[in-house]
Design a protein around this motif. Structure first.
Motif, PDB file in Angstrom:
ATOM      1  N   VAL A 187       0.845  -1.214   0.000  1.00 60.20           N
ATOM      2  CA  VAL A 187       0.000   0.000   0.000  1.00 60.20           C
ATOM      3  C   VAL A 187       0.873   1.254   0.000  1.00 60.20           C
ATOM      4  N   THR A 188       2.118   1.100  -0.452  1.00 62.55           N
ATOM      5  CA  THR A 188       3.060   2.226  -0.415  1.00 62.55           C
ATOM      6  C   THR A 188       2.543   3.418  -1.206  1.00 62.55           C
ATOM      7  N   GLU A 189       2.051   3.163  -2.410  1.00 68.28           N
ATOM      8  CA  GLU A 189       1.595   4.267  -3.239  1.00 68.28           C
ATOM      9  C   GLU A 189       0.382   4.951  -2.612  1.00 68.28           C
ATOM     10  N   ARG A 190      -0.525   4.154  -2.045  1.00 63.26           N
ATOM     11  CA  ARG A 190      -1.675   4.764  -1.375  1.00 63.26           C
ATOM     12  C   ARG A 190      -1.230   5.620  -0.196  1.00 63.26           C
ATOM     13  N   LYS A 191      -0.266   5.137   0.555  1.00 61.68           N
ATOM     14  CA  LYS A 191       0.240   5.889   1.701  1.00 61.68           C
ATOM     15  C   LYS A 191       0.879   7.206   1.247  1.00 61.68           C
ATOM     16  N   ARG A 192       1.616   7.144   0.148  1.00 65.69           N
ATOM     17  CA  ARG A 192       2.234   8.363  -0.379  1.00 65.69           C
ATOM     18  C   ARG A 192       1.157   9.350  -0.843  1.00 65.69           C
ATOM     19  N   THR A 193       0.134   8.823  -1.471  1.00 65.40           N
ATOM     20  CA  THR A 193      -0.973   9.687  -1.908  1.00 65.40           C
ATOM     21  C   THR A 193      -1.666  10.319  -0.704  1.00 65.40           C
ATOM     22  N   GLU A 194      -1.888   9.526   0.319  1.00 64.40           N
ATOM     23  CA  GLU A 194      -2.514  10.049   1.540  1.00 64.40           C
ATOM     24  C   GLU A 194      -1.647  11.131   2.175  1.00 64.40           C
TER      25      GLU A 194
END
Length: 661
Positions: A127-134
């Motif tokens: 979920v790295t990309e989601r975390k970066r987006t968040e």
């Protein structure tokens, strides 16, 4: 015991997991305390692929977990091994090359037939990309001051962002009770997050502005909410939206509203201020007009008065007691009339701020004490005079003789306002004037000299005109209308101000504001000791005067006094006389205003020829020459026209003796 959970060798399962975004799977045998992982899990954890599908120590599960998250995950896994059913945690892992990734671990516990925990299986989802987006969203929200929320109908909590909490002064959290949010509202309405009637279209907006008191610092702020209501088929809804601070905009709205509400008042105030400015301008224009008129006639008029007064004085001196009494009385009356004309001209000069002043640093308390006899003689016995001088009065800079004339003039006006008698108070005090304390009086430190009476007083329309030239409330023939005008001109010329307060039946107070002067007051002048008013045989006076009659009178008086006299019609002729070495000259007596060369220009040129030459100026209007600002310059001696035999002889003698000393 047969193994449960996903098989590492199952291509079909692996493809399904990859499509779901999984990064690896695990199967934890609880009874054997061994861990089996697949290849993606091994790669993520930096293990050799040969270790996949090989039983490993359970400690391997925690090897790549970020140190800051490891304790939290150990506790969660321990709960699963002890019999908890579901596992769902987000944590960081550190790959073999040092990259930090965010993963979401999801798993469950499987139980045997005796309901004992048998195995713990699960998968990791990247979920790295989601975390970066968040995180980017969080930074954007924080920078923009926008907080987000999501509320579902029927729940007592709401999902919020950190900026949402900050705007309301709440402790950062992901989930907040609805009552905690509504507790910061100042109004008892339905609340910030719950619409009163979520009905109508399947999607509708919900906007509103609320006043809140922040929970942390108690500051009152205005918050706007904007959101959308999403209805489901069962009559429920979700509210998704944002909040942001609009306190500054509210303040601007209030200021604009106040601006509009007070516009009429401010316009009236501005018009009133403009009227005051226009009144002051008209007053200044009137003063300038009278000043120009006065300046234009003062020189010639005072020359005429010098001839008239001087010659009458000469006749009276020479006639002695042999003249017929009627002729003597007629000459005396003529002399009085001429002196009144001279006083009138002087008052015009005073009003227009063109009279020559000889300012000194003076002690007003001492000046008032010295005036006591003069005031007593000038004021009727029915008037009770009271002089009050505050202790430690500041010094002021003014012409002491003219200041005495002003105080005396005000005292006489007060006397005339009380025909049946009454109290007359002359008071001097220190006063620091603040903003707008008195109309037209700037801020500063002043010595205020006030003359007050309990007389008839004046109506406001009369007060508005009292300083105008030739305006008087007295009967025809009882006043020139220049008394208060002269006071006004003296105050302005001295760098001060004058203020009047009066009402019908309540008396009048005229206050003279003189700026404070640093330094000690000068001792009052003592009359110069004059051994003899007559000239000495060795003293030669050069008289320079363009008016033939004035020159003839002046020369005649000086010769009568015993001086050796030379005369010149203008500055050019005088310089020719001064340029001759064969003629000693003791003093230059020169008019100030002359054609071609002024008296001051002549004096400068004469001193370049004869540095020790004494100079006495005579003028009826020295404006723009020896006193450009109305104040006689230091070291300058002036004899004002019109002058008499006595005043000329004494002034000449004083200059001669002072220069010699």
């Amino acid at each position: 015991m047969p193994e449960t959970g996903p098989s590492a060798g199952s291509d079909h399962v692996r493809k399904l997991l990859a499509a779901a975004g999984a990064s690896g799977t695990w199967d934890w045998n609880i009874s054997q305390n061994r861990l089996r992982i697949d290849a993606p899990f091994a790669e993520l954890y930096g293990l050799d692929e040969t270790q996949a599908d090989t039983p490993l120590p359970t400690a391997t599960f925690f090897k790549a977990v970020h140190p800051d998250d490891r304790a939290r995950i150990r506790i969660a896994v321990a709960g699963m091994v002890a019999g908890a059913e579901h596992f769902s945690k987000e944590f960081r892992v550190v790959t073999a090359d040092g990259t930090v990734l965010w993963v979401h671990g999801r798993g469950e516990t499987h139980f045997d037939q005796d309901d004992q925990p048998e195995s713990f299986t699960g998968l990791l989802i990247d979920v790295t990309e989601r975390k970066r987006t968040e995180e980017r969203l969080r930074v954007a929200q924080s920078a923009g001051g926008v907080g987000t929320f999501e509320y579902s109908d029927g729940f007592a909590t709401v999902a919020v962002s950190s900026e949402f909490c900050r705007l309301l002064g709440l402790h950062p959290a992901n989930i907040l009770p609805v009552r905690t949010i509504n507790a910061v509202l100042t109004s008892a309405d339905a609340g910030m997050l719950i619409p009163e009637a979520p009905h109508g279209a399947q999607m509708e907006t919900l906007d509103g502005t609320f006043c809140v008191i922040r929970n942390d610092d108690g500051e009152r702020r205005w918050i706007t909410r904007r959101g959308e209501i999403l209805h489901d088929g069962d009559g429920g809804y979700r509210l998704i939206g944002v909040i942001y601070d609009v306190t500054a905009a509210k303040a601007q709205e209030a200021a604009l509203r106040d601006l509009n509400e007070t516009l009429e008042t401010r316009i009236e105030t501005a018009l009133a201020e403009r009227q005051l400015i226009e009144d002051a301008l008209r007053q200044a224009q009137k003063m300038e007009a009278v000043g120009n008129l006065t300046g234009g006639i003062a020189h010639d008029f005072n020359n005429l008065l010098t001839i008239i007064i001087g010659n009458i004085d000469t006749v009276l001196r020479r006639s002695g007691t042999d003249r017929d009494p009627r002729e003597q009385r007629s000459l005396g009356n003529a002399l009085k009339g001429a002196e009144r004309a001279a006083a009138l001209t002087q008052r015009l000069l005073a009003f227009s701020r063109r009279q020559p002043l000889a300012p000194k640093t003076i002690d007003i308390a001492r000046l008032l004490t010295g005036m006591s006899d003069l005031l007593t003689r000038s004021i009727a016995e029915t008037i009770a005079i009271r002089v009050v001088a505050a202790p430690d009065l500041w010094a002021v800079e003014a012409d002491p003789n003219q200041l005495e004339n002003v105080i005396l003039n005000l005292a006489v006006n007060a006397r005339d306002a009380m025909p049946d008698g009454g109290p007359l108070t002359i008071e001097a005090k220190n006063e620091v004037i603040g903003a707008d304390a008195f109309a037209g009086v700037p801020d500063g430190a002043y010595v205020v000299v006030s003359v007050s009476d309990d007389g008839m007083g004046m109506a406001p329309e009369t007060v508005a005109q009292v300083f105008d030239p030739f305006f008087t409330t007295k009967e025809v023939g009882k006043g020139t209308g220049l008394g208060l005008s002269m006071v006004y001109g003296f105050a302005k010329q001295s760098g001060g101000h004058v203020h009047i307060r009066s009402a019908l039946g309540a008396g009048t107070t005229v206050s003279l504001f003189l700026p404070r002067q640093q330094g000690a007051a000068e001792s009052p002048d003592e009359p110069d000791a004059v051994a003899a008013e007559r000239g000495r045989p060795s003293e030669t006076v050069l008289v320079v005067e363009d008016d033939e009659d004035v020159r003839a009178y002046t020369v005649g008086v000086l010769r009568e006094l015993g001086y050796h006299v030379m005369e010149a019609v203008d500055g050019i002729t005088a310089l020719q006389v001064l340029g001759r070495d064969d003629q000693p000259i003791s003093l230059l007596l020169t008019d100030v205003v002359m054609p071609s060369m002024s008296g001051t220009e002549l004096a400068d040129a004469a001193r370049s020829l004869r540095p020790e030459l004494k100079v006495l100026f005579m003028s009826g209007y020295p404006r723009d020459t020896i006193s450009p600002d109305g104040r006689i310059q230091a070291g300058v001696d002036l004899l004002s026209k019109p002058f008499t035999f006595a005043s000329l002889s004494q002034k000449l003698r004083q200059v001669m003796d002072h220069a010699e000393g």
